[in-house]
Motif scaffolding. Structure first.
Motif, PDB file in Angstrom:
ATOM      1  N   PHE A   1      -1.308   2.811   2.254  1.00 48.63           N
ATOM      2  CA  PHE A   1      -2.291   4.274   1.899  1.00 48.63           C
ATOM      3  C   PHE A   1      -3.095   5.674   2.424  1.00 48.63           C
ATOM      4  O   PHE A   1      -2.760   5.958   1.483  1.00 48.63           O
ATOM      5  CB  PHE A   1      -3.450   3.013   2.541  1.00 48.63           C
ATOM      6  CG  PHE A   1      -4.689   3.140   1.223  1.00 48.63           C
ATOM      7  CD1 PHE A   1      -4.482   2.784  -0.159  1.00 48.63           C
ATOM      8  CD2 PHE A   1      -5.746   4.571   1.740  1.00 48.63           C
ATOM      9  CE1 PHE A   1      -5.702   2.880  -1.216  1.00 48.63           C
ATOM     10  CE2 PHE A   1      -7.155   4.600   0.576  1.00 48.63           C
ATOM     11  CZ  PHE A   1      -6.949   4.013  -0.764  1.00 48.63           C
ATOM     12  N   ILE A   2      -3.073   5.521   3.315  1.00 46.37           N
ATOM     13  CA  ILE A   2      -3.687   7.188   3.991  1.00 46.37           C
ATOM     14  C   ILE A   2      -2.012   7.793   3.578  1.00 46.37           C
ATOM     15  O   ILE A   2      -2.563   8.628   3.451  1.00 46.37           O
ATOM     16  CB  ILE A   2      -3.584   6.406   5.848  1.00 46.37           C
ATOM     17  CG1 ILE A   2      -4.532   5.987   5.556  1.00 46.37           C
ATOM     18  CG2 ILE A   2      -3.444   8.107   5.579  1.00 46.37           C
ATOM     19  CD1 ILE A   2      -5.261   5.850   7.201  1.00 46.37           C
ATOM     20  N   GLY A   3      -0.974   7.528   3.464  1.00 48.38           N
ATOM     21  CA  GLY A   3       0.335   8.523   4.141  1.00 48.38           C
ATOM     22  C   GLY A   3       0.557   8.650   2.315  1.00 48.38           C
ATOM     23  O   GLY A   3       0.447  10.379   1.710  1.00 48.38           O
TER      24      GLY A   3
ATOM     25  N   ALA B   1       2.038   0.532  -9.652  1.00 47.54           N
ATOM     26  CA  ALA B   1       3.056  -0.742  -9.340  1.00 47.54           C
ATOM     27  C   ALA B   1       3.809  -0.939  -7.683  1.00 47.54           C
ATOM     28  O   ALA B   1       3.729  -2.169  -7.997  1.00 47.54           O
ATOM     29  CB  ALA B   1       4.097   0.365 -10.297  1.00 47.54           C
ATOM     30  N   VAL B   2       3.630   0.104  -7.294  1.00 49.04           N
ATOM     31  CA  VAL B   2       4.381  -0.200  -5.971  1.00 49.04           C
ATOM     32  C   VAL B   2       3.540  -0.734  -5.343  1.00 49.04           C
ATOM     33  O   VAL B   2       3.381  -1.971  -4.243  1.00 49.04           O
ATOM     34  CB  VAL B   2       4.614   1.194  -5.707  1.00 49.04           C
ATOM     35  CG1 VAL B   2       5.398   0.534  -4.210  1.00 49.04           C
ATOM     36  CG2 VAL B   2       5.981   1.890  -6.297  1.00 49.04           C
ATOM     37  N   PHE B   3       2.313  -0.123  -4.944  1.00 51.86           N
ATOM     38  CA  PHE B   3       1.285  -1.896  -4.502  1.00 51.86           C
ATOM     39  C   PHE B   3       1.088  -2.621  -4.450  1.00 51.86           C
ATOM     40  O   PHE B   3       1.258  -3.787  -4.166  1.00 51.86           O
ATOM     41  CB  PHE B   3      -0.563  -0.768  -4.365  1.00 51.86           C
ATOM     42  CG  PHE B   3      -0.629   0.863  -3.382  1.00 51.86           C
ATOM     43  CD1 PHE B   3       0.537   1.475  -3.405  1.00 51.86           C
ATOM     44  CD2 PHE B   3      -1.418   0.002  -2.177  1.00 51.86           C
ATOM     45  CE1 PHE B   3       0.761   2.555  -2.370  1.00 51.86           C
ATOM     46  CE2 PHE B   3      -1.071   0.913  -0.738  1.00 51.86           C
ATOM     47  CZ  PHE B   3      -0.469   2.299  -1.077  1.00 51.86           C
TER      48      PHE B   3
ATOM     49  N   ILE C   1      -3.823  -5.338  -3.144  1.00 48.79           N
ATOM     50  CA  ILE C   1      -4.649  -4.930  -4.156  1.00 48.79           C
ATOM     51  C   ILE C   1      -5.935  -3.874  -4.166  1.00 48.79           C
ATOM     52  O   ILE C   1      -6.452  -3.074  -4.987  1.00 48.79           O
ATOM     53  CB  ILE C   1      -4.938  -6.610  -4.555  1.00 48.79           C
ATOM     54  CG1 ILE C   1      -3.835  -7.367  -4.508  1.00 48.79           C
ATOM     55  CG2 ILE C   1      -5.665  -5.814  -6.305  1.00 48.79           C
ATOM     56  CD1 ILE C   1      -2.572  -6.683  -5.767  1.00 48.79           C
ATOM     57  N   SER C   2      -6.817  -4.343  -2.888  1.00 43.79           N
ATOM     58  CA  SER C   2      -7.992  -3.396  -3.024  1.00 43.79           C
ATOM     59  C   SER C   2      -7.325  -1.940  -3.618  1.00 43.79           C
ATOM     60  O   SER C   2      -8.030  -1.141  -3.702  1.00 43.79           O
ATOM     61  CB  SER C   2      -8.579  -3.582  -2.172  1.00 43.79           C
ATOM     62  OG  SER C   2      -8.742  -5.060  -1.776  1.00 43.79           O
ATOM     63  N   GLY C   3      -6.373  -1.841  -3.060  1.00 44.96           N
ATOM     64  CA  GLY C   3      -5.953   0.602  -2.357  1.00 44.96           C
ATOM     65  C   GLY C   3      -4.897   0.575  -4.048  1.00 44.96           C
ATOM     66  O   GLY C   3      -5.675   1.550  -4.150  1.00 44.96           O
ATOM     67  N   PHE C   4      -4.539  -0.711  -4.566  1.00 50.33           N
ATOM     68  CA  PHE C   4      -4.416  -0.351  -5.827  1.00 50.33           C
ATOM     69  C   PHE C   4      -5.305  -0.370  -6.788  1.00 50.33           C
ATOM     70  O   PHE C   4      -5.465   0.965  -7.274  1.00 50.33           O
ATOM     71  CB  PHE C   4      -2.968  -2.077  -6.731  1.00 50.33           C
ATOM     72  CG  PHE C   4      -3.672  -1.547  -7.701  1.00 50.33           C
ATOM     73  CD1 PHE C   4      -2.648  -1.526  -8.785  1.00 50.33           C
ATOM     74  CD2 PHE C   4      -4.680  -2.755  -8.726  1.00 50.33           C
ATOM     75  CE1 PHE C   4      -3.256  -1.693 -10.138  1.00 50.33           C
ATOM     76  CE2 PHE C   4      -5.184  -2.632 -10.059  1.00 50.33           C
ATOM     77  CZ  PHE C   4      -4.005  -2.308 -10.474  1.00 50.33           C
ATOM     78  N   ILE C   5      -6.261  -0.737  -6.695  1.00 52.09           N
ATOM     79  CA  ILE C   5      -7.210  -0.296  -7.598  1.00 52.09           C
ATOM     80  C   ILE C   5      -8.783   0.807  -6.867  1.00 52.09           C
ATOM     81  O   ILE C   5      -8.252   1.565  -8.700  1.00 52.09           O
ATOM     82  CB  ILE C   5      -8.453  -1.503  -7.310  1.00 52.09           C
ATOM     83  CG1 ILE C   5      -8.625  -3.304  -7.653  1.00 52.09           C
ATOM     84  CG2 ILE C   5     -10.110  -1.039  -8.558  1.00 52.09           C
ATOM     85  CD1 ILE C   5      -9.738  -4.347  -7.348  1.00 52.09           C
TER      86      ILE C   5
END
Lengths: 644, 348
Positions: free
Chosen positions: A434-436, A401-403, A357-361
């Motif tokens: 996330f990095i990719g 959406a995917v995250f 979720i953090s990555g999503f944000i």
């Protein structure tokens, strides 16, 4: 103890089909259908991902010859079409299917057989579309299939027939699914779950389903027009005969832009659930978030022309759509700050779901920030159809959406399987993805600004695009490695994951009030809801009726019954009978397949036979059962709502 | 009476991954600054319209960078707070404060910022939408997969190379002969589509003499990737010379020369069905006008330099470099090919 065990056995017998084949193919259990939706959509995700890896490999260096233009065009068309139509929406519908009845405290969806039909039609339309690969005739007109390129004159093969017919076919599944969600959410909530206590994930699915009902018809109309033009020589999109190619674009984007929100909103629903559970506090600004969801769904229908800013439109119209497009940024702002506020105000636990979720944000904010640049018409006209926009919408759709979907996997996998996904593998999964992802898509902004257009199968050396493209390709393989970790995690954890228990995250919504995985009938007795966060807001144990479950449940689970309730206040107002397993939805799906294969191959006899079978099966479906199940109209169970 | 909300106890209360989040923060600025060095594209404008859009772009990138930083810092703060404060009070007051924060951060600030951007954008748009007129009119017709370029006032037709006088506004009219294409020379002007049955126009201007690359930006089929054009901005004198030269018919080769042999081979082959050479019987219109093909810098819609070797390969089998294009492989012997090349060489 023994009596309980016997009771459970009898209950399971009442809810599960006896014979193996019927239970396999004829089940109407929303949980099995939901999991199948998720599994099938994931397979399509992997297929579309492989197509993307081939494309990235082709573009890694200038003037590469790994894929010819024909294959490349088929791959990018299938990548987009699959991700949008056969992964994103079905995946989120899978979550909805599995979770909505549990979250609202019902024993199944409102129309379980229709639910089964939705799944079969989704599967068969996907196979229909992908069978084109066997003929080397995969769709190659882009996921947007602009006319006149997609007319018979410029695309004479079967490629576009597969595409248009496949999407018309699929629209049956999507529409039926949406109707099912709407009725389930509005009519089958547990006593006490007034509409202002509806979990935000259900709000998201509700708004999405309404959006589907209004967005899919224009797409279907456009595809029917296209097929009539391709097969019978109609002229909807032909200039020479008074049609216009822009009609296609209007119809397509009138569907296409709301569809972005059809993908994004359910994901946002997942985010709200996970943020609340892992911040260990109720979500901040529940009402604002629900209203933002509705606002996004509504405004989403007023912005479609911003996909067409470069077609030559009057400045006034440009300005109108420019303003509507920028207004839609506001609800997103509310959402992001509500989640951040919830996390700041709570004590977030950064386990894998919240990490996603953090990555999503981060990704969604980046995608949103490039998104609010597009309503600026002159800027849009510069970067539209360049790699800048490829970067933008991947930030919004993969980030947005995917995250969250992956957060949802980690969050609900314990409920679905009874075991937690491994945390260590989960961390690898997240960080590689996330990095990719950023390595793949951030440089695309720059490539686009440097002038690299979309949908090119190669580019010349000496334009300075090679370095960025190589970086993007490395990123794509890193992203894929992250997804491999997820697949490995699923297989590892299914076998030897930690036992989850009913509520491993101590979350607040009703799906956590039953065992993991839940029994076929979901709840032994139906739950009663005393607040917006049912499992966190139980009445003190000594007050009467303190239990989460109804003490005098008027439904008879042995008769496959569940409760109907009023739309707004969530008061019980009837008892619904849930039909048992049946093969008719499967047969109907097969008959529909015959219709579409018949049209595809211009074998009208086959289409005709298919249509007759469809009608026959609908009659069989609606045939009244020998013993009419009791619809207890007006027989309202009296369940007193205790003051909170 | 409700039980007070109880924070849950989640197993393995470790807080992993923070160092990773910091690392991410370090990742973006260099990438962002990489944008600054973009050359040959949107951010390297060489005409007034592209210049306005570039200013607008930089403004929006700046705003985006600020917003992104704020959100990322807030997100990091959640992690830091969790570490420092083992118990966070959950009270209606803190909820109320936070909700005000949501309204200010999620509604008020975005509304103000977006309004400003909108105002500026509409201003730029109004300038761009000023009545379209120019010192010169150029009509461009999109074909799968090349650009037909007409100067209707001068009876000039060429392909894939648009000569304009530098520093002067030129009215460009766009339409298409088949499917939808899009005209995009990022250093000069934003995109505009070429749509069959419709004419879109805009004013193109290059500030300085130079060659600016452009490419089709709307997917138009198999060879969408190979539909390049050049905008050649000449000094006024050079432009006039060029225009005068293009108005001429093709020179007639000397009697009995190798070039004349080439002309005969050309006129006697399938070439004439698709190509025009003014002053001869070749008057096909399916392919580019070749009257002054030797004056052009590239062949195959900008994908190959215009030279003997490339041209020979293109004529014999263009399908190897641009598979799917409309030009069939030619069945010529070496002698014929050399003669045709020599003839085409004279079409300056």
């Amino acid at each position: 103890m023994a009596t309980i065990a016997v009771g459970e056995k009898r209950l399971s017998d009442a809810w599960e089909a006896r014979s193996g084949l019927i239970s396999l193919l004829g089940t109407v259990d929303h949980k099995l259908i939901g999991i199948r939706y998720i599994q099938t959509a994931f397979l399509f995700f992997v297929l579309a991902g492989l197509e993307a890896l081939f494309m990235r490999t082709q573009l890694a260096v200038p003037e590469n010859t790994l894929l010819g233009p024909e294959t490349y065009n088929q791959f990018f068309t299938m990548h987009g079409t699959t991700m949008i139509f056969f992964f994103a929406t079905p995946m989120l519908f899978g979550f909805g299917n599995y979770l909505i009845p549990l979250m609202v405290g019902a024993r199944d969806m409102a129309f379980p057989r229709l639910n089964a039909l939705s799944y079969w039609v989704f599967l068969f339309s996907g196979l229909f579309m992908y069978s084109s690969l066997l003929f080397g005739a995969a769709p190659d007109g882009g996921w947007f299939a602009y006319t006149p390129l997609t007319g018979a004159e410029y695309s004479p093969g079967l490629n576009l027939d597969f595409w248009a017919l496949g999407l018309i076919f699929l629209s049956i599944a999507t529409t039926a699914g949406a109707v099912n969600f709407i009725v389930t959410i509005l009519k089958m909530r547990a006593p006490g779950m007034a509409i202002n206590r509806l979990p935000l994930f259900c709000w998201a699915i509700l708004v999405t389903s309404f959006a589907v009902l209004f967005a899919i018809p224009p797409l279907t109309v456009a595809n029917v027009f296209l097929m009539l033009q391709r097969v019978f020589g109609f002229h909807f999109f032909q200039t020479q005969a008074g049609g216009t190619p822009l009609l296609w674009q209007h119809l397509f984007w009138f569907f296409g832009h709301p569809d972005v929100y059809i993908i994004f909103l359910p994901a946002v629903g997942i985010v709200s659930e996970v943020v609340a559970s892992f911040s260990r506090r109720p979500i901040l600004g529940y009402t604002l978030l629900a209203v933002a969801t509705i606002a996004t769904g509504v405004i989403g229908f007023g912005v479609w022309v911003h996909h067409m800013f470069a077609v030559g439109i009057s400045p006034l119209v440009l300005s109108i759509f420019s303003i509507s497009s920028i207004v839609i940024g506001i609800p997103s702002g509310i959402q992001v700050f509500a989640w951040l506020g919830t996390m700041l105000n709570g004590r977030p636990v950064f386990k894998t779901p919240l990490l996603f979720i953090s990555g999503f944000i981060i990704l969604f904010v980046l995608g949103g920030l490039s998104g609010v640049m597009f309503p600026a018409v002159p800027f849009d006209q510069q970067v539209t159809d360049s790699y800048f926009i490829v970067a933008h919408f991947h930030y919004v759709l993969v980030g947005g959406a995917v995250f969250p979907i992956f957060a949802g996997f980690y969050y609900w996998f314990p409920k679905m399987s009874g075991r937690l996904l491994d945390e260590h593998l989960g961390q690898w999964n997240f960080w590689l993805m996330f990095i990719g992802f950023n390595l793949t898509f951030f440089p695309m902004h720059i490539a686009g600004l440097m002038g690299m257009p979309r949908r090119v199968y190669t580019y010349e050396a000496g334009l300075g695009w090679g370095g960025l493209n190589l970086l993007e390709t490395i990123g794509a393989f890193t992203l894929a490695a992250g997804i491999l970790f997820f697949i490995a995690n699923v297989f590892y954890s299914l076998g030897s994951g930690e036992e989850a228990g009913d509520n491993p995250w101590n979350a607040s919504s009703l799906e956590w009030a039953t065992s993991s995985p839940p029994p076929p009938y979901n709840f032994r007795a139906l739950p009663v809801v005393h607040g917006r966060n049912p499992l966190w807001e139980l009445p003190a144990a000594d007050t009467p009726g303190s239990s989460l479950f109804m003490e005098n449940d008027p439904t008879d689970p042995y008769q496959r019954e569940t409760l109907a309730s009023t739309v707004l206040s969530g008061q019980p107002d009837g008892i619904l009978h849930i039909p048992a397993s049946t093969l008719i939805p499967l047969y109907l799906g097969l008959a529909l397949t015959a219709v579409f294969v018949g049209i595809l191959l211009r074998q009208w006899w086959l289409a005709g036979v298919g249509v007759l079978l469809v009608f026959g099966l609908i009659v069989a479906w609606l045939w009244p059962p020998e013993s009419e199940p009791a619809w207890h109209e007006g027989e309202t169970a009296v369940i007193e709502e205790r003051p909170a | 009476m409700k039980k007070a909300f109880q924070p849950c106890t989640v197993r393995k209360l470790t807080l992993p991954g923070h160092s990773g989040i910091y690392l991410l923060l370090l990742l973006f600025p260099p990438l962002l600054s990489a944008c600054a060095s973009v050359s040959g594209g949107v951010l390297d404008p060489q005409g007034p319209e592209a210049q306005r859009v570039a200013y607008l772009s930089w403004l929006m990138f700046g705003v985006a960078a600020v917003v992104f930083t704020v959100v990322t810092v807030l997100l990091l703060l959640t992690a830091v707070r969790t570490r420092r404060q083992r118990s966070v009070e959950y009270s209606p007051e803190s909820d109320h404060r936070a909700l005000n924060g949501v309204i200010v951060g999620g509604v008020v600030i975005p509304a103000v910022v977006l309004l400003i951007i909108m105002g500026l954008s509409i201003a730029v748009q109004q300038i761009s939408a000023a009545p379209a007129s120019g010192d010169l009119t150029v009509e461009i017709v999109g074909h799968q997969w090349w650009w037909e370029v007409n100067y209707p006032d001068y009876g000039v037709t060429t392909a894939n190379e648009i000569h304009i006088p530098a520093g002067r506004p030129v009215l460009i009219k766009l339409t298409s002969a088949d499917v939808i294409h899009s005209f995009w020379a990022p250093q000069l002007h934003s995109k505009l589509d070429l749509i069959p049955g419709q004419t879109n126009s805009f004013v193109l201007q290059a500030d300085n003499a130079g060659v600016y690359r452009g490419q089709c930006a709307e997917f138009c089929g198999l060879q969408h990737a190979h539909m390049v054009f050049l905008v050649v901005a000449d000094k006024t004198d050079d432009f006039n010379t060029w225009l005068e030269q293009q108005r001429q018919s093709a020179p007639e080769p000397d009697e009995g020369s190798f070039e004349q042999e080439g002309q005969q081979a050309f006129l006697g082959s399938a070439c004439v069905y698709c190509h025009t050479i003014k002053g001869t019987n070749a008057s096909g219109t399916l392919g580019p006008d070749l009257t002054h093909v030797a004056s052009r810098q590239t062949i195959g819609a900008g994908i190959l330099p215009n030279g003997h070797g490339y041209l020979a390969g293109w004529i014999m089998n263009s399908q190897t470099v641009k598979p799917g294009n409309e030009m069939p492989p030619m069945d010529l012997d070496a002698e014929q090919l050399q003669a045709i090349l020599a003839y085409l060489d004279t079409l300056k």
